[in-house]
Design a protein around this motif. Structure first.
Motif, mmCIF file in Angstrom:
data_model
loop_
_atom_site.group_PDB
_atom_site.id
_atom_site.type_symbol
_atom_site.label_atom_id
_atom_site.label_comp_id
_atom_site.label_asym_id
_atom_site.label_seq_id
_atom_site.Cartn_x
_atom_site.Cartn_y
_atom_site.Cartn_z
ATOM 1 N N SER A 43 -0.623 1.119 8.662
ATOM 2 C CA SER A 43 0.541 1.995 8.815
ATOM 3 C C SER A 43 1.285 1.786 10.128
ATOM 4 N N TYR A 44 0.670 1.131 11.099
ATOM 5 C CA TYR A 44 1.309 0.916 12.395
ATOM 6 C C TYR A 44 2.288 -0.271 12.387
ATOM 7 N N GLN A 45 2.331 -0.995 11.294
ATOM 8 C CA GLN A 45 3.201 -2.168 11.209
ATOM 9 C C GLN A 45 4.613 -1.787 10.765
ATOM 10 N N GLU A 46 5.591 -2.545 11.214
ATOM 11 C CA GLU A 46 6.969 -2.318 10.766
ATOM 12 C C GLU A 46 7.111 -2.634 9.288
ATOM 13 N N GLU A 47 6.427 -3.688 8.840
ATOM 14 C CA GLU A 47 6.429 -4.031 7.419
ATOM 15 C C GLU A 47 5.530 -3.053 6.673
ATOM 16 N N SER A 48 5.887 -2.773 5.418
ATOM 17 C CA SER A 48 5.064 -1.868 4.620
ATOM 18 C C SER A 48 4.039 -2.671 3.817
ATOM 19 N N TYR A 49 2.881 -2.037 3.604
ATOM 20 C CA TYR A 49 1.791 -2.652 2.859
ATOM 21 C C TYR A 49 1.346 -1.712 1.752
#
Length: 279
Positions: A43-49
């Motif tokens: 969740s800390y990434q700019e991209e969504s997973y």
């Protein structure tokens, strides 16, 4: 007008593609805590997973060898070992803070008195312990010169215990309450065995990108307190009910734990005031 419509469609399509979530594959049926922790790290990434759950991964040895494969998974979690860290890339954060290394004995209730006064590892040498052949503590107990009898199923282990083919079955505190309830068995009341143990997330050896994403995410979760909050959400009540601080701790050596394990970083490990008899 046609050009404007075409342009708007192209912009919409580009935006949709740009926002499409990256898929990360994990095994179906994982413990909810592990799933929530992976989601937290991502969740800390700019991209969504988003997670995709994969069935038919029957064993840990198969799971780790399927990392990154077309018919496999992207993240695996397990007790670490030098062998596993040679096969895959470990994210060296102990995700259950070493709790898997705390063991309480399942015994026949009428034998409680035999265990009540023990406080040293040498006193365990006269007992026979039942352990499944593929449990990590199987080799650890042998390394500590303790007698081990193997079993294949827990039901079989209880039958062997009742017939005195061994004296005790060491069970992780994470699994003990469920097993005691399900099988109506008895947990020894005085002792707590412990060996240092680290459960890590693993990715395919060459997948530096996912490794970095998980590493940075867990590090940020540790720094902002969300890791600890999630850990307590799942395990605080369980640990409190077991009253570990009232037990006598006997520590076993774990030479299978790779030297890279961050044992010196105390905030990564569960800390509890326990009666610790020097071994």
């Amino acid at each position: 007008m046609r050009y404007l419509s075409f342009l708007l469609v192209m912009i919409f399509c580009h935006t949709a593609v740009a926002k499409e979530a990256k898929v990360v594959r994990v095994t179906q049926g994982a413990h909810p805590y592990v799933v929530d922790l992976i989601k937290l790290a991502l969740s800390y990434q700019e991209e969504s997973y988003k997670l995709r759950y994969i069935d038919n991964i029957p064993t840990q040895s198969r799971a780790i060898r399927l990392l990154g494969k077309d018919n496999g998974i992207d993240i695996f979690w397990s007790v670490t070992s030098s062998e596993r860290e040679n096969i895959a890339r470990a994210v060296r954060v102990p995700i259950v803070k070493g709790l898997l290394g705390y063991r309480i004995l399942v015994i026949n209730e009428e034998n409680q008195a035999k265990f009540s006064q023990l406080n040293h590892i040498s006193q365990l040498e006269k007992f026979h312990f039942g352990l499944r052949y593929d449990w990590p503590d199987h080799s650890i107990f042998i390394d500590n010169k303790l007698s081990v009898n193997e079993f294949k199923t827990f039901t079989g282990a209880l039958n062997m215990l009742k017939s005195n083919r061994f004296d005790a079955v060491p069970i992780s505190i994470l699994e003990l309450p469920d097993l005691v309830k399900r099988y109506q068995t008895y947990a020894e009341q005085k002792l707590l065995l412990y060996y240092p143990s680290a459960v890590y997330l693993f990715v395919e050896k060459s997948d530096q990108t996912l490794h970095s994403v998980l590493s940075s995410g867990l590090d940020k979760a540790l720094q902002d307190g969300r890791f600890e909050k999630l850990f307590k959400q799942y395990f605080h009540e369980l640990v409190s009910e077991l009253a570990l601080e009232r037990r006598t701790l006997i520590e076993l050596k774990n030479r299978r734990l790779p030297p890279s394990a961050p044992l010196e970083n105390q905030h990564l490990w569960y800390q509890q005031e326990i009666k610790n008899e020097k071994n």
